[in-house]
Design a protein around this motif. Sequence first.
Motif, PDB file in Angstrom:
ATOM      1  N   THR A   1       0.771  -1.221  -0.100  1.00 50.12           N
ATOM      2  CA  THR A   1       0.008  -0.041   0.062  1.00 50.12           C
ATOM      3  C   THR A   1       0.957   1.208   0.091  1.00 50.12           C
ATOM      4  O   THR A   1       2.057   1.145   0.274  1.00 50.12           O
ATOM      5  CB  THR A   1      -0.857  -0.151   1.097  1.00 50.12           C
ATOM      6  OG1 THR A   1      -0.133   0.416   2.543  1.00 50.12           O
ATOM      7  CG2 THR A   1      -1.626  -1.284   1.391  1.00 50.12           C
TER       8      THR A   1
ATOM      9  N   GLU B   1       0.526  -0.955  -4.721  1.00 52.67           N
ATOM     10  CA  GLU B   1      -0.953  -1.208  -5.050  1.00 52.67           C
ATOM     11  C   GLU B   1      -1.494   0.127  -5.748  1.00 52.67           C
ATOM     12  O   GLU B   1      -2.176   0.034  -6.811  1.00 52.67           O
ATOM     13  CB  GLU B   1      -1.772  -1.644  -3.870  1.00 52.67           C
ATOM     14  CG  GLU B   1      -1.596  -2.968  -3.157  1.00 52.67           C
ATOM     15  CD  GLU B   1      -2.584  -3.097  -1.935  1.00 52.67           C
ATOM     16  OE1 GLU B   1      -2.430  -4.220  -1.450  1.00 52.67           O
ATOM     17  OE2 GLU B   1      -3.301  -1.911  -1.527  1.00 52.67           O
TER      18      GLU B   1
ATOM     19  N   THR C   1      -4.440   9.601   3.346  1.00 58.38           N
ATOM     20  CA  THR C   1      -2.934   8.849   3.461  1.00 58.38           C
ATOM     21  C   THR C   1      -1.940   9.893   3.410  1.00 58.38           C
ATOM     22  O   THR C   1      -0.911   9.705   4.158  1.00 58.38           O
ATOM     23  CB  THR C   1      -3.172   8.044   2.156  1.00 58.38           C
ATOM     24  OG1 THR C   1      -4.176   7.163   2.332  1.00 58.38           O
ATOM     25  CG2 THR C   1      -1.781   7.353   2.128  1.00 58.38           C
TER      26      THR C   1
END
Length: 310
Positions: A20, A98, A161
């Motif tokens: 990720t 990803e 994020t």
Amino acid sequence: MAEGSAAFDGFLAKYTGDLTSAQFMEVWDHFDKDGNGFIEGKELDDFFRELARQKGGKDEQPSDQEISDMREAIMLKFDDNKDGRISMNEMSSILPMEESFLLLFRQQVGTSVEFMEIWRKYDADCSGYIESEELRSFLTDLLSKAGKDVTEDKLAEYVETILKIFDTNEDGKLDLKELSKLLPVKENFLTQFQIFEGSRVSREEFDKIFAHYDKDKSGTIEDSELCGLLKDLMEHGEKDQADWLGNDSLGFIKGLLGWLQKLKARLTNKELDAKVLEENKELLLKICDIDKDGRLSKDELAMLLCDAEL
């Protein structure tokens, strides 16, 4: 066991498959010890030692030959510009993510002038921070430019994020230093000169410096150009706080020298901060902007950087 390797034993073992964005940044920050935006030197040794151990799937440390072979093969394939170090873009090919939206930021900034143009554009309220909505606006423009269409929910996830990774003081916004981690400049242009090493620059060096920061070739340095110059001076000054402004023998009047020494002290401030940068800009203009037009000509900037005979 190679010296210095123990701290890295098994670090990559917890990551399997594509990473990720958050996991990728954890790995990156773990090996980019000095935070300069590259894996290089001993950092490279530590990374390849750990990567060889992970790829081999064995408990024992890989041999020096195994590490050397892996390093040679990977650098040959992924070190695109052959500079002997790994950038974040290059690392993303070695350790695929990803989602690669964070890498879009790594392709945006070549110089500190470009960085400050982005900062001044998206700090819309001039608060000295890129707040959540401003960050959302920046990310929207960036994704649109890259031809990527994302949902509002995904956009909100990206903003979250970024703040999780780069908002180190967890205040819900990015200050200048935090944004500089998200948007690292390829290289501080001033590092090739001895500005902070006890000597002032020559005419040839000064011409190179002025041409670099005069991005629009107007013959003056102003606005984001001036802020970019100050950003580089402040960041370079953190590393070497030598007395680079000279002394009375340079022929400056005592009053001007005092102001220059005051500016020098401010430029070696260890924390890159938007408010401090703006204060330094005002002080620099107060000292060197002789015609008070809010920008610096060559002669005006030479007062700060050049030998007296220039």
